[in-house]
Design a protein around this motif. Structure first.
Motif, mmCIF file in Angstrom:
data_model
loop_
_atom_site.group_PDB
_atom_site.id
_atom_site.type_symbol
_atom_site.label_atom_id
_atom_site.label_comp_id
_atom_site.label_asym_id
_atom_site.label_seq_id
_atom_site.Cartn_x
_atom_site.Cartn_y
_atom_site.Cartn_z
ATOM 1 N N VAL A 227 51.564 24.339 -53.018
ATOM 2 C CA VAL A 227 50.694 23.281 -53.555
ATOM 3 C C VAL A 227 49.840 23.826 -54.689
ATOM 4 C CG1 VAL A 227 48.738 21.821 -52.992
ATOM 5 C CG2 VAL A 227 50.693 21.887 -51.487
ATOM 6 N N LEU A 228 49.306 25.046 -54.498
ATOM 7 C CA LEU A 228 48.523 25.647 -55.574
ATOM 8 C C LEU A 228 49.392 25.915 -56.798
ATOM 9 C CD1 LEU A 228 46.211 28.081 -53.677
ATOM 10 C CD2 LEU A 228 45.537 26.206 -55.127
ATOM 11 N N CYS A 229 50.653 26.275 -56.546
ATOM 12 C CA CYS A 229 51.558 26.559 -57.669
ATOM 13 C C CYS A 229 51.787 25.324 -58.514
ATOM 14 C CB CYS A 229 52.875 27.096 -57.137
ATOM 15 S SG CYS A 229 54.157 27.275 -58.352
ATOM 16 N N VAL A 230 51.886 24.153 -57.886
ATOM 17 C CA VAL A 230 52.152 22.955 -58.683
ATOM 18 C C VAL A 230 50.872 22.252 -59.119
ATOM 19 C CG1 VAL A 230 54.407 22.543 -57.679
ATOM 20 C CG2 VAL A 230 52.412 21.465 -56.693
ATOM 21 N N TRP B 42 51.372 32.321 -57.731
ATOM 22 C CA TRP B 42 51.434 31.570 -56.466
ATOM 23 C C TRP B 42 52.870 31.335 -56.042
ATOM 24 C CZ3 TRP B 42 47.724 31.870 -53.395
ATOM 25 C CH2 TRP B 42 46.397 31.800 -53.804
ATOM 26 N N LEU B 43 53.753 31.224 -57.030
ATOM 27 C CA LEU B 43 55.178 31.098 -56.689
ATOM 28 C C LEU B 43 55.671 32.361 -55.988
ATOM 29 C CD1 LEU B 43 57.549 29.137 -57.094
ATOM 30 C CD2 LEU B 43 58.211 30.507 -59.022
ATOM 31 N N VAL B 44 55.160 33.515 -56.412
ATOM 32 C CA VAL B 44 55.506 34.765 -55.725
ATOM 33 C C VAL B 44 55.082 34.696 -54.260
ATOM 34 C CG1 VAL B 44 54.999 37.210 -55.590
ATOM 35 C CG2 VAL B 44 55.407 36.181 -57.781
ATOM 36 N N VAL B 45 53.850 34.223 -54.021
ATOM 37 C CA VAL B 45 53.360 34.147 -52.636
ATOM 38 C C VAL B 45 54.242 33.200 -51.823
ATOM 39 C CG1 VAL B 45 51.405 33.536 -51.201
ATOM 40 C CG2 VAL B 45 51.039 34.701 -53.352
ATOM 41 N N ALA B 46 54.571 32.051 -52.396
ATOM 42 C CA ALA B 46 55.365 31.071 -51.650
ATOM 43 C C ALA B 46 56.750 31.622 -51.321
ATOM 44 C CB ALA B 46 55.477 29.777 -52.454
ATOM 45 N N LEU C 252 58.435 32.716 -47.750
ATOM 46 C CA LEU C 252 59.719 32.159 -47.322
ATOM 47 C C LEU C 252 60.667 33.259 -46.857
ATOM 48 C CD1 LEU C 252 60.274 29.231 -47.273
ATOM 49 C CD2 LEU C 252 61.577 29.446 -49.339
ATOM 50 N N ALA C 253 60.587 34.431 -47.501
ATOM 51 C CA ALA C 253 61.396 35.568 -47.027
ATOM 52 C C ALA C 253 60.974 35.967 -45.613
ATOM 53 C CB ALA C 253 61.251 36.741 -47.988
ATOM 54 N N VAL C 254 59.670 35.915 -45.331
ATOM 55 C CA VAL C 254 59.207 36.214 -43.968
ATOM 56 C C VAL C 254 59.765 35.190 -42.988
ATOM 57 C CG1 VAL C 254 57.164 36.477 -42.540
ATOM 58 C CG2 VAL C 254 57.168 37.350 -44.842
ATOM 59 N N GLY D 176 61.938 39.702 -57.472
ATOM 60 C CA GLY D 176 62.151 40.786 -58.404
ATOM 61 C C GLY D 176 62.541 40.344 -59.784
ATOM 62 N N SER D 177 63.359 39.308 -59.886
ATOM 63 C CA SER D 177 63.858 38.978 -61.223
ATOM 64 C C SER D 177 63.453 37.591 -61.692
ATOM 65 C CB SER D 177 65.375 39.104 -61.261
ATOM 66 O OG SER D 177 65.943 38.134 -60.444
ATOM 67 N N VAL D 178 63.515 36.594 -60.816
ATOM 68 C CA VAL D 178 63.278 35.234 -61.296
ATOM 69 C C VAL D 178 61.826 35.060 -61.731
ATOM 70 C CG1 VAL D 178 63.126 32.857 -60.534
ATOM 71 C CG2 VAL D 178 65.154 34.149 -60.064
ATOM 72 N N VAL D 179 60.895 35.607 -60.934
ATOM 73 C CA VAL D 179 59.485 35.437 -61.282
ATOM 74 C C VAL D 179 59.140 36.247 -62.523
ATOM 75 C CG1 VAL D 179 57.165 35.775 -60.439
ATOM 76 C CG2 VAL D 179 58.873 34.834 -58.953
ATOM 77 N N VAL D 180 59.779 37.424 -62.651
ATOM 78 C CA VAL D 180 59.545 38.217 -63.857
ATOM 79 C C VAL D 180 60.080 37.475 -65.081
ATOM 80 C CG1 VAL D 180 60.129 40.376 -64.977
ATOM 81 C CG2 VAL D 180 59.482 40.372 -62.613
ATOM 82 N N LEU D 181 61.243 36.830 -64.928
ATOM 83 C CA LEU D 181 61.777 36.022 -66.027
ATOM 84 C C LEU D 181 60.814 34.897 -66.380
ATOM 85 C CD1 LEU D 181 65.570 35.354 -65.557
ATOM 86 C CD2 LEU D 181 64.411 36.173 -67.552
ATOM 87 N N LEU D 182 60.254 34.258 -65.336
ATOM 88 C CA LEU D 182 59.322 33.146 -65.605
ATOM 89 C C LEU D 182 58.080 33.657 -66.317
ATOM 90 C CD1 LEU D 182 59.592 31.158 -62.302
ATOM 91 C CD2 LEU D 182 60.121 30.336 -64.555
ATOM 92 N N LEU D 183 57.589 34.827 -65.905
ATOM 93 C CA LEU D 183 56.397 35.372 -66.573
ATOM 94 C C LEU D 183 56.713 35.717 -68.023
ATOM 95 C CD1 LEU D 183 54.843 37.576 -63.799
ATOM 96 C CD2 LEU D 183 53.843 35.605 -64.883
ATOM 97 N N PHE D 184 57.913 36.267 -68.265
ATOM 98 C CA PHE D 184 58.306 36.537 -69.645
ATOM 99 C C PHE D 184 58.394 35.245 -70.439
ATOM 100 C CE2 PHE D 184 59.620 40.860 -68.639
ATOM 101 C CZ PHE D 184 59.255 41.490 -69.805
#
Lengths: 127, 185
Positions: free
Chosen positions: B28-31, B42-46, B50-52, B72-80
């Motif tokens: 919710v915070l992410c959106v 926040w997407l990283v936290v979510a 979910l992995a847990v 490892g990769s998708v969030v880094v791509l989004l940050l880039f």
């Protein structure tokens, strides 16, 4: 474990993603919301695969495929967003109206407010 | 166990619900957050939560793949992507578009519909977690025996997506030399 917990969590997560896709303006935030929706579907697949005790693990294998597809989607999506940002100087999805359906007599206000970079690139491409 | 009730929770369920609340709050915070970089974090936290949840569902291989690829990769791509589109660092007031009330209505309506349907459908269903069902050897066995053809097709698709992303990134330089095609308008 009760099956309701993962199912309810994944449906709520999906709806949060739906809200994000509809309400966000920046295209990269829209892509993030799409990731949330895909993750919700993955949780559903894993939960039902564990519940059914599938011999060939179809749900978890499909989740792996889904994660790879999400990586491909985010790669192509970000390439498109970066290209649009370079060409038009904006990545706001509600300002990119070049393909919008509009009346013929309406004045052509469809283009985005071109940033300095977008205007420059358009001049170079139209001359 | 035969004497299962809806409210007799096990330890796994309690942990699942707590981590699920964390995942939902982060989503919710992410959106809704107005700071674009914070949305990615926040997407990283979510996704990590979910992995847990996957680990709690005994799907360990999927959980680690989720951590590796998503975090490892998708969030880094989004940050880039956020950096390359010159996203503002501070709060940006125009992060949400004008159709926010409609989006909220659609999301709430679909949430009510889906939750009602799911709860009603699976009210009396329990997952048996005594025997782990996502071990890496069993999953790899079925992945490379039963699902090997979709796996290969997916690798070709990933290659095609990679080539497509490179072609899109080079499109402007390639078109600068050719005559104009109207510039999309």
């Amino acid at each position: 474990m009760h099956l309701v917990y993962p199912a309810v969590l994944s449906s709520l997560l999906f709806c949060v993603g739906v809200y994000g896709v509809l309400a966000r303006r920046n295209a990269i935030l829209v892509l993030m919301s799409v990731e949330l929706m895909l993750a919700a579907v993955s949780l559903n697949l894993v939960a039902f695969d564990v519940w059914l005790g599938d011999e060939v693990h179809s749900g978890q294998v499909l989740t792996l495929f889904l994660i790879a597809l999400a990586a491909a989607e985010i790669g192509v999506g970000l390439a498109i967003v970066l290209l649009v940002h370079r060409e038009r100087g904006s990545s706001a999805v509600d300002r990119l109206r070049a393909l919008a359906d509009r009346d013929g007599n309406e004045p052509d206000r469809a283009g985005p407010e071109p940033g300095p970079e977008g205007a420059a690139s358009r001049e170079t491409t139209t001359t | 166990m035969t004497e299962r009730e809806l409210l007799s929770t096990s330890g796994q369920e309690i942990v699942f619900v707590l981590v699920g609340l964390m995942v939902l709050g982060a989503a919710v915070l992410c959106v809704t957050t107005r700071q674009l970089v914070h949305a990615a974090l926040w997407l990283v936290v979510a996704l990590g939560g979910l992995a847990v949840e996957y680990l709690l569902l005994t799907a360990e291989f999927v959980a680690w793949v989720q951590v590796l690829i998503y975090l490892g990769s998708v969030v880094v791509l989004l940050l880039f992507g956020l950096m390359l589109t010159r996203a503002p660092i501070g709060p940006s007031p125009d992060a949400d578009s004008g159709n926010r009330p409609v989006a909220l209505a659609v999301a709430l309506a679909s949430a009510a519909c889906l939750v009602t349907l799911v709860v009603d459908a699976f009210r009396t269903t329990w997952i048996d977690l005594d025997e782990p069902h996502g071990r890496s050897d069993a999953l790899g066995d079925s992945l490379f025996r039963t699902w090997v053809l979709p796996f290969e097709a997916l690798s070709v698709l990933l290659l095609a997506a990679l080539v497509g992303a490179i072609a899109l990134s080079r499109a402007r330089r390639a078109r600068a030399g050719t005559p104009a095609d109207g510039g999309g308008r």
